[in-house]
Design a protein around this motif. Sequence first.
Motif, PDB file in Angstrom:
ATOM      1  N   UNK A   1      36.275  77.620  88.865  1.00  0.00           N
ATOM      2  CA  UNK A   1      37.119  76.848  89.974  1.00  0.00           C
ATOM      3  C   UNK A   1      38.218  76.589  90.160  1.00  0.00           C
ATOM      4  N   UNK A   2      39.573  77.221  89.360  1.00  0.00           N
ATOM      5  CA  UNK A   2      40.608  77.639  89.569  1.00  0.00           C
ATOM      6  C   UNK A   2      41.070  76.179  89.394  1.00  0.00           C
ATOM      7  N   UNK A   3      40.392  75.896  88.097  1.00  0.00           N
ATOM      8  CA  UNK A   3      42.471  74.392  87.693  1.00  0.00           C
ATOM      9  C   UNK A   3      42.046  74.522  86.233  1.00  0.00           C
ATOM     10  N   UNK A   4      42.025  75.899  85.880  1.00  0.00           N
ATOM     11  CA  UNK A   4      42.997  76.519  85.116  1.00  0.00           C
ATOM     12  C   UNK A   4      44.614  76.003  84.819  1.00  0.00           C
ATOM     13  N   UNK A   5      44.894  75.867  86.101  1.00  0.00           N
ATOM     14  CA  UNK A   5      46.513  75.694  85.389  1.00  0.00           C
ATOM     15  C   UNK A   5      46.805  74.313  85.840  1.00  0.00           C
TER      16      UNK A   5
END
Length: 319
Positions: free
Chosen positions: A129-133
């Motif tokens: 979901x593109x939340x790593x950063x």
Amino acid sequence: MTTPIVELHNLTKIYKGKPEPAVSDISFTLQPGEIIALLGPNGAGKTTTIKMLLGLITPTSGQALVCGYDTAVEWQRQRAARHVGAVLEGSRNVYWRLSAAANLHYFGTLRGVPGPLLRERSDYWLAQLGLQEVAHKEVRLFSRGMQQKVAIATALLHDPGVLLLDEPTLGLDVQAAKTLEQAIATLAEQGKTILLTTHTMSLAERLAHRIVVMNNGREVAQGTTQTLRQRFTAQNVVEIKVSGFLPTAVAQKIAACFPEVDQTENGNDTYLRWSNPFQRDVIQLLAVLDEAGCTVPTVQRREASLEEMFLSLVEEATA
């Protein structure tokens, strides 16, 4: 056809002191990997239906089954809950003072996901979901779209087969809504069964395999977009694009002389949409626009959109 993972059988909810049922005799099923859009105006009974499916509200009659478990029966509800994740509109689905990673750890622990597996799944959904950063950033500092993605991630930690999304794109900007839409489509491709409610007809048209339309607690239509469209084979729409915005006097004249015409502004243009008009009437409308000095770049005839079909179905059911 595989065995349905979700089954609603004649589901009805009547609140004490209310003259009409909040939900009346709703029935449909969901297959693994299927997306169903539950559509209807405010007060149609969509959220009540989802809450009965979750076991948060006990139906007056009928059944809501998840993997064969009746969500109205306490011991079965607990087993059904293992197969369901939910993000409810208007609810605080995550803790804002915690980071994204901390939310996943907290909710995963509540769900009983073992430590090593929880870390693996948290890392997986943060990446998907593109939340790593932003994993260690407090959720209160996120945009609404990012908060929605964290809520969806927490709902997926126990690897449910069913995901219930109540107005998932409400309040999101265009880019965030598109990213979330892509995530929902990917989840379905991975085998998740998804029931979503939305007022965004274009989202339902792009995502849903089937559509259920509700009004005043009752089902008024059910089927694929194409199946519903067959009910409107005779309903073609003439769409006239006008450059710029109509002068008030012109808009008022069109409303008075052609009351069936829907006037909407999109960007810097005005669109006039008319279902099944006679050709002579279209010519008369064009003459009014020409007399007013309006520029008409396009005139086209097309099939009714899902939004137009939805409005027609609701008006038909209300009449």
